[in-house]
Design a protein around this motif. Sequence first.
Motif, mmCIF file in Angstrom:
data_model
loop_
_atom_site.group_PDB
_atom_site.id
_atom_site.type_symbol
_atom_site.label_atom_id
_atom_site.label_comp_id
_atom_site.label_asym_id
_atom_site.label_seq_id
_atom_site.Cartn_x
_atom_site.Cartn_y
_atom_site.Cartn_z
ATOM 1 N N MET A 1 -48.792 81.913 34.709
ATOM 2 C CA MET A 1 -48.736 81.671 36.152
ATOM 3 C C MET A 1 -48.292 82.925 36.901
ATOM 4 S SD MET A 1 -49.560 78.364 36.733
ATOM 5 C CE MET A 1 -48.757 77.812 38.236
ATOM 6 N N GLY A 2 -47.274 83.603 36.380
ATOM 7 C CA GLY A 2 -46.773 84.802 37.051
ATOM 8 C C GLY A 2 -47.813 85.890 37.142
ATOM 9 N N SER A 3 -48.692 85.971 36.147
ATOM 10 C CA SER A 3 -49.706 87.029 36.138
ATOM 11 C C SER A 3 -50.767 86.827 37.212
ATOM 12 C CB SER A 3 -50.375 87.102 34.766
ATOM 13 O OG SER A 3 -51.156 85.940 34.509
ATOM 14 N N LEU A 4 -50.843 85.626 37.774
ATOM 15 C CA LEU A 4 -51.839 85.354 38.806
ATOM 16 C C LEU A 4 -51.454 85.945 40.153
ATOM 17 C CD1 LEU A 4 -52.586 81.565 38.089
ATOM 18 C CD2 LEU A 4 -54.006 83.535 37.468
ATOM 19 N N MET A 5 -50.148 86.145 40.388
ATOM 20 C CA MET A 5 -49.674 86.539 41.712
ATOM 21 C C MET A 5 -49.373 88.033 41.765
ATOM 22 S SD MET A 5 -47.123 83.309 42.504
ATOM 23 C CE MET A 5 -47.038 83.666 44.279
ATOM 24 N N PRO A 6 -49.776 88.709 42.831
ATOM 25 C CA PRO A 6 -49.506 90.142 42.955
ATOM 26 C C PRO A 6 -48.033 90.491 42.836
ATOM 27 C CG PRO A 6 -51.086 89.441 44.610
ATOM 28 C CD PRO A 6 -50.590 88.195 43.952
ATOM 29 N N ASN A 7 -47.166 89.630 43.357
ATOM 30 C CA ASN A 7 -45.723 89.851 43.282
ATOM 31 C C ASN A 7 -45.044 88.784 42.426
ATOM 32 O OD1 ASN A 7 -45.698 92.176 45.011
ATOM 33 N ND2 ASN A 7 -45.970 90.795 46.756
ATOM 34 N N GLY A 8 -45.790 88.267 41.468
ATOM 35 C CA GLY A 8 -45.257 87.240 40.584
ATOM 36 C C GLY A 8 -44.560 87.819 39.370
ATOM 37 N N GLU A 9 -43.518 87.147 38.935
ATOM 38 C CA GLU A 9 -42.785 87.535 37.737
ATOM 39 C C GLU A 9 -42.530 86.281 36.898
ATOM 40 O OE1 GLU A 9 -39.302 89.964 38.401
ATOM 41 O OE2 GLU A 9 -40.154 90.838 40.230
ATOM 42 N N SER A 10 -42.149 86.481 35.661
ATOM 43 C CA SER A 10 -41.835 85.349 34.800
ATOM 44 C C SER A 10 -40.664 85.684 33.903
ATOM 45 C CB SER A 10 -43.048 84.954 33.953
ATOM 46 O OG SER A 10 -43.405 85.996 33.065
ATOM 47 N N LYS A 11 -39.994 84.631 33.462
ATOM 48 C CA LYS A 11 -38.842 84.800 32.575
ATOM 49 C C LYS A 11 -38.734 83.568 31.691
ATOM 50 C CE LYS A 11 -33.841 85.661 32.539
ATOM 51 N NZ LYS A 11 -33.940 86.868 31.701
ATOM 52 N N VAL A 12 -38.360 83.772 30.442
ATOM 53 C CA VAL A 12 -38.084 82.676 29.516
ATOM 54 C C VAL A 12 -36.582 82.651 29.261
ATOM 55 C CG1 VAL A 12 -38.497 81.693 27.241
ATOM 56 C CG2 VAL A 12 -40.355 82.880 28.443
ATOM 57 N N MET A 13 -35.966 81.465 29.451
ATOM 58 C CA MET A 13 -34.533 81.301 29.233
ATOM 59 C C MET A 13 -34.296 80.203 28.207
ATOM 60 S SD MET A 13 -32.920 81.302 33.087
ATOM 61 C CE MET A 13 -31.273 80.959 32.435
ATOM 62 N N SER A 14 -33.188 80.278 27.521
ATOM 63 C CA SER A 14 -32.785 79.173 26.673
ATOM 64 C C SER A 14 -32.505 77.963 27.551
ATOM 65 C CB SER A 14 -31.528 79.544 25.878
ATOM 66 O OG SER A 14 -31.175 78.503 24.993
ATOM 67 N N GLY A 15 -33.001 76.813 27.146
ATOM 68 C CA GLY A 15 -32.799 75.598 27.925
ATOM 69 C C GLY A 15 -33.977 74.667 27.771
ATOM 70 N N GLY A 16 -33.768 73.414 28.153
ATOM 71 C CA GLY A 16 -34.827 72.425 28.126
ATOM 72 C C GLY A 16 -35.619 72.439 29.415
ATOM 73 N N HIS A 17 -36.128 71.287 29.811
ATOM 74 C CA HIS A 17 -36.947 71.220 31.015
ATOM 75 C C HIS A 17 -36.103 71.438 32.271
ATOM 76 C CE1 HIS A 17 -40.617 70.274 33.141
ATOM 77 N NE2 HIS A 17 -39.987 69.373 33.870
ATOM 78 N N MET A 18 -34.863 70.977 32.266
ATOM 79 C CA MET A 18 -33.944 71.200 33.387
ATOM 80 C C MET A 18 -32.949 72.274 32.959
ATOM 81 S SD MET A 18 -35.025 69.048 35.734
ATOM 82 C CE MET A 18 -33.746 68.444 36.818
ATOM 83 N N ILE A 19 -33.401 73.512 33.033
ATOM 84 C CA ILE A 19 -32.637 74.642 32.498
ATOM 85 C C ILE A 19 -31.253 74.721 33.120
ATOM 86 C CG2 ILE A 19 -32.598 77.146 32.282
ATOM 87 C CD1 ILE A 19 -35.684 77.066 32.493
ATOM 88 N N HIS A 20 -31.157 74.469 34.410
ATOM 89 C CA HIS A 20 -29.877 74.636 35.095
ATOM 90 C C HIS A 20 -28.856 73.588 34.693
ATOM 91 C CE1 HIS A 20 -31.695 71.516 37.558
ATOM 92 N NE2 HIS A 20 -30.515 71.295 38.102
ATOM 93 N N LEU A 21 -29.309 72.456 34.128
ATOM 94 C CA LEU A 21 -28.374 71.457 33.624
ATOM 95 C C LEU A 21 -27.854 71.859 32.245
ATOM 96 C CD1 LEU A 21 -30.055 68.069 34.655
ATOM 97 C CD2 LEU A 21 -28.287 69.374 35.852
#
Length: 286
Positions: free
Chosen positions: A243-263
């Motif tokens: 998804m990030g590669s589609l946007m001119p100013n898009g970025e992506s990151k993978v973090m440890s966590g499930g679907h609700m990473i912030h929880l």
Amino acid sequence: MTDSIPERRTVDLGRISASYLEAGEGNGPTIMLVHDGAYGSDSELTWGRFMPLLSDDHHVIAPDLIGFGQSEKAYFIGQSPFDQEINFLFWLCEELALSNVHFVGASFGGGVITRAASTTGYGGWPIASGISMTGTGGPYRIDEVFAQILTYDPSVDEARKLMSYLVIDADSPVHSADIQARYEKSLTPGHIEWLTVPRPKRVTGQTAPSDDLERGLSNSTLPFLFVEGEQDRLLQPGWAAAMGSLMPNGESKVMSGGHMIHLDYPTETAELVRSWVAGIDSTPAE
């Protein structure tokens, strides 16, 4: 860090009533947190413990979306759930006279932000940047797992089962109160009815964005970050980079966590959001 307790407020948008949490007014850049679309979700359940991690140096707003929490349970026939929430958040920003807002969404909330970013004029939002945590706006879902979530029938056991798809360890003591609260909130009059209104059948098996979403994102100059949970059971691995590669100013990151990473990792997620906002020139996207 001095925690700021979120305050519950209600505003009449002229069309519908909206309820939202607010903390840190006047403390810095405005961040709007957009919750997920699971049964029982609202701003308090999704963001209540997270907001104080940002509100000492940011103005943080977390609305209950249409159909959730204490906001109106109106359903606009002919509009997709994404479009309804895009319009709702536009009305809310307009009513509160917000500008240069950094939108952060979890799951469905991230999908709402992604969809807004793909539209001409960003749905009228006063948006400075976007972060979608595990929200694709449609594609890359693991359909058989989503099908299990849709079978929810209100009970504490069902709420625990639902939570098991959202976080790494639903049996952790930190989530026990959330399970009970999710069950109780799912009983809010009109909530389940809103989620089960007949609507066009969702396209399954999407391994890439639809043509209109891909075209919209590729034309968007908005600074945007897609965040993927390493242990997410609901989305296909690698979606954020795609998804990030589609946007001119898009970025992506993978973090440890499930679907609700912030929880699962609230402190680390708050630092990610804080760092992202600090690095953005807070000028509304053209």
